[in-house]
Design a protein around this motif. Structure first.
Motif, PDB file in Angstrom:
ATOM      1  N   ALA A 181     -41.281   4.663  40.749  1.00  0.00           N
ATOM      2  CA  ALA A 181     -41.546   5.334  39.470  1.00  0.00           C
ATOM      3  C   ALA A 181     -40.409   5.090  38.486  1.00  0.00           C
ATOM      4  O   ALA A 181     -40.648   4.858  37.292  1.00  0.00           O
ATOM      5  N   ILE A 182     -39.174   5.101  38.981  1.00  0.00           N
ATOM      6  CA  ILE A 182     -38.027   4.814  38.127  1.00  0.00           C
ATOM      7  C   ILE A 182     -38.080   3.379  37.617  1.00  0.00           C
ATOM      8  O   ILE A 182     -37.838   3.114  36.431  1.00  0.00           O
ATOM      9  N   LEU A 183     -38.417   2.442  38.499  1.00  0.00           N
ATOM     10  CA  LEU A 183     -38.526   1.036  38.090  1.00  0.00           C
ATOM     11  C   LEU A 183     -39.620   0.846  37.036  1.00  0.00           C
ATOM     12  O   LEU A 183     -39.402   0.153  36.037  1.00  0.00           O
ATOM     13  N   PHE A 184     -40.772   1.448  37.253  1.00  0.00           N
ATOM     14  CA  PHE A 184     -41.850   1.340  36.262  1.00  0.00           C
ATOM     15  C   PHE A 184     -41.454   1.998  34.938  1.00  0.00           C
ATOM     16  O   PHE A 184     -41.802   1.507  33.873  1.00  0.00           O
ATOM     17  N   SER A 185     -40.700   3.094  35.031  1.00  0.00           N
ATOM     18  CA  SER A 185     -40.242   3.761  33.803  1.00  0.00           C
ATOM     19  C   SER A 185     -39.240   2.901  33.037  1.00  0.00           C
ATOM     20  O   SER A 185     -39.254   2.868  31.803  1.00  0.00           O
ATOM     21  N   ILE A 186     -38.371   2.209  33.772  1.00  0.00           N
ATOM     22  CA  ILE A 186     -37.429   1.297  33.110  1.00  0.00           C
ATOM     23  C   ILE A 186     -38.181   0.169  32.431  1.00  0.00           C
ATOM     24  O   ILE A 186     -37.882  -0.194  31.283  1.00  0.00           O
ATOM     25  N   LEU A 187     -39.170  -0.384  33.116  1.00  0.00           N
ATOM     26  CA  LEU A 187     -39.989  -1.442  32.507  1.00  0.00           C
ATOM     27  C   LEU A 187     -40.741  -0.923  31.286  1.00  0.00           C
ATOM     28  O   LEU A 187     -40.862  -1.623  30.268  1.00  0.00           O
ATOM     29  N   LEU A 188     -41.239   0.302  31.372  1.00  0.00           N
ATOM     30  CA  LEU A 188     -41.941   0.912  30.247  1.00  0.00           C
ATOM     31  C   LEU A 188     -40.992   1.108  29.060  1.00  0.00           C
ATOM     32  O   LEU A 188     -41.354   0.796  27.917  1.00  0.00           O
ATOM     33  N   ALA A 189     -39.790   1.582  29.326  1.00  0.00           N
ATOM     34  CA  ALA A 189     -38.806   1.754  28.254  1.00  0.00           C
ATOM     35  C   ALA A 189     -38.434   0.415  27.629  1.00  0.00           C
ATOM     36  O   ALA A 189     -38.283   0.314  26.403  1.00  0.00           O
ATOM     37  N   ASP A 190     -38.326  -0.602  28.451  1.00  0.00           N
ATOM     38  CA  ASP A 190     -38.036  -1.939  27.940  1.00  0.00           C
ATOM     39  C   ASP A 190     -39.167  -2.440  27.043  1.00  0.00           C
ATOM     40  O   ASP A 190     -38.929  -3.017  25.987  1.00  0.00           O
ATOM     41  N   GLU A 191     -40.392  -2.186  27.462  1.00  0.00           N
ATOM     42  CA  GLU A 191     -41.553  -2.638  26.689  1.00  0.00           C
ATOM     43  C   GLU A 191     -41.674  -1.880  25.358  1.00  0.00           C
ATOM     44  O   GLU A 191     -42.015  -2.463  24.340  1.00  0.00           O
ATOM     45  N   ILE A 192     -41.356  -0.602  25.383  1.00  0.00           N
ATOM     46  CA  ILE A 192     -41.484   0.210  24.167  1.00  0.00           C
ATOM     47  C   ILE A 192     -40.329  -0.032  23.198  1.00  0.00           C
ATOM     48  O   ILE A 192     -40.530  -0.246  22.011  1.00  0.00           O
ATOM     49  N   PHE A 193     -39.091   0.015  23.733  1.00  0.00           N
ATOM     50  CA  PHE A 193     -37.915  -0.025  22.865  1.00  0.00           C
ATOM     51  C   PHE A 193     -37.256  -1.395  22.750  1.00  0.00           C
ATOM     52  O   PHE A 193     -36.291  -1.557  22.014  1.00  0.00           O
ATOM     53  N   HIS A 194     -37.719  -2.371  23.527  1.00  0.00           N
ATOM     54  CA  HIS A 194     -37.171  -3.736  23.523  1.00  0.00           C
ATOM     55  C   HIS A 194     -35.656  -3.723  23.742  1.00  0.00           C
ATOM     56  O   HIS A 194     -34.890  -4.256  22.944  1.00  0.00           O
ATOM     57  N   LEU A 195     -35.248  -3.100  24.826  1.00  0.00           N
ATOM     58  CA  LEU A 195     -33.830  -2.995  25.160  1.00  0.00           C
ATOM     59  C   LEU A 195     -33.295  -4.354  25.594  1.00  0.00           C
ATOM     60  O   LEU A 195     -33.951  -5.069  26.358  1.00  0.00           O
ATOM     61  N   PRO A 196     -32.099  -4.727  25.166  1.00  0.00           N
ATOM     62  CA  PRO A 196     -31.603  -6.074  25.418  1.00  0.00           C
ATOM     63  C   PRO A 196     -31.146  -6.338  26.859  1.00  0.00           C
ATOM     64  O   PRO A 196     -31.460  -7.374  27.426  1.00  0.00           O
ATOM     65  N   SER A 197     -30.420  -5.429  27.480  1.00  0.00           N
ATOM     66  CA  SER A 197     -29.828  -5.724  28.794  1.00  0.00           C
ATOM     67  C   SER A 197     -30.408  -4.856  29.903  1.00  0.00           C
ATOM     68  O   SER A 197     -29.686  -4.278  30.692  1.00  0.00           O
ATOM     69  N   ILE A 198     -31.690  -4.772  29.962  1.00  0.00           N
ATOM     70  CA  ILE A 198     -32.347  -3.912  30.935  1.00  0.00           C
ATOM     71  C   ILE A 198     -32.599  -4.643  32.267  1.00  0.00           C
ATOM     72  O   ILE A 198     -32.841  -4.003  33.285  1.00  0.00           O
ATOM     73  N   GLN A 199     -32.514  -5.946  32.283  1.00  0.00           N
ATOM     74  CA  GLN A 199     -32.843  -6.718  33.484  1.00  0.00           C
ATOM     75  C   GLN A 199     -31.844  -6.492  34.620  1.00  0.00           C
ATOM     76  O   GLN A 199     -32.236  -6.438  35.780  1.00  0.00           O
ATOM     77  N   THR A 200     -30.560  -6.347  34.294  1.00  0.00           N
ATOM     78  CA  THR A 200     -29.554  -6.178  35.340  1.00  0.00           C
ATOM     79  C   THR A 200     -29.770  -4.905  36.152  1.00  0.00           C
ATOM     80  O   THR A 200     -29.806  -4.977  37.386  1.00  0.00           O
ATOM     81  N   PRO A 201     -29.915  -3.722  35.537  1.00  0.00           N
ATOM     82  CA  PRO A 201     -30.178  -2.540  36.365  1.00  0.00           C
ATOM     83  C   PRO A 201     -31.497  -2.634  37.128  1.00  0.00           C
ATOM     84  O   PRO A 201     -31.604  -2.147  38.255  1.00  0.00           O
ATOM     85  N   LEU A 202     -32.465  -3.275  36.542  1.00  0.00           N
ATOM     86  CA  LEU A 202     -33.761  -3.436  37.197  1.00  0.00           C
ATOM     87  C   LEU A 202     -33.629  -4.271  38.470  1.00  0.00           C
ATOM     88  O   LEU A 202     -34.177  -3.916  39.515  1.00  0.00           O
ATOM     89  N   ILE A 203     -32.894  -5.352  38.391  1.00  0.00           N
ATOM     90  CA  ILE A 203     -32.686  -6.218  39.557  1.00  0.00           C
ATOM     91  C   ILE A 203     -31.871  -5.494  40.623  1.00  0.00           C
ATOM     92  O   ILE A 203     -32.203  -5.558  41.815  1.00  0.00           O
ATOM     93  N   ILE A 204     -30.832  -4.780  40.219  1.00  0.00           N
ATOM     94  CA  ILE A 204     -29.989  -4.059  41.178  1.00  0.00           C
ATOM     95  C   ILE A 204     -30.795  -2.981  41.898  1.00  0.00           C
ATOM     96  O   ILE A 204     -30.725  -2.862  43.130  1.00  0.00           O
ATOM     97  N   ILE A 205     -31.558  -2.204  41.160  1.00  0.00           N
ATOM     98  CA  ILE A 205     -32.373  -1.151  41.780  1.00  0.00           C
ATOM     99  C   ILE A 205     -33.422  -1.763  42.706  1.00  0.00           C
ATOM    100  O   ILE A 205     -33.680  -1.251  43.795  1.00  0.00           O
ATOM    101  N   SER A 206     -34.009  -2.880  42.326  1.00  0.00           N
ATOM    102  CA  SER A 206     -35.008  -3.547  43.171  1.00  0.00           C
ATOM    103  C   SER A 206     -34.398  -4.043  44.475  1.00  0.00           C
ATOM    104  O   SER A 206     -35.002  -3.893  45.545  1.00  0.00           O
TER     105      SER A 206
END
Length: 111
Positions: free
Chosen positions: A60-85
């Motif tokens: 749920a946290i991973l999907f929420s991060i992806l959702l926030a990235d899609e909505i707000f177009h955050l620049p450096s969201i990939q690193t935390p996403l990869i680490i959490i995965s």
């Protein structure tokens, strides 16, 4: 469309996580559904519910991060996403192995 899908996936993961932490309902696990009735009762233990709850909460946290990235177009969201995965994958492998070894030992000791 992607925002809707991510919202649904995050919500479903969170709901499954909450029910798992409350130890309600069936385990969302393939081994649970492939087992017979007596084995299902043995699988419904606190450790397994917490394991499934943790997996779905992290999802749920991973999907929420992806959702926030899609909505707000955050620049450096990939690193935390990869680490959490990666942490989720390692946790899943290690903890599932521990639970299965424990279950097999109990099964052998009963015979």
């Amino acid at each position: 469309m992607l925002i809707i899908v991510l919202s649904i996936l995050a919500t479903i993961s969170l709901i499954i996580s909450i029910f798992s932490f409350l130890q309600k309902g069936p385990l969302i696990s393939l081994i649970y559904y492939m087992s017979n009735q007596s084995e299902r009762k043995e699988l419904k233990i606190k450790k397994r519910y917490y394991f499934i709850g943790t997996i779905f909460l992290t999802s749920a946290i991973l999907f929420s991060i992806l959702l926030a990235d899609e909505i707000f177009h955050l620049p450096s969201i990939q690193t935390p996403l990869i680490i959490i995965s990666i942490i989720l994958c390692v946790y899943y492998i290690v903890r599932y192995t521990q639970l299965e070894v424990e279950r097999i030992k109990k099964k052998i000791n009963k015979k």
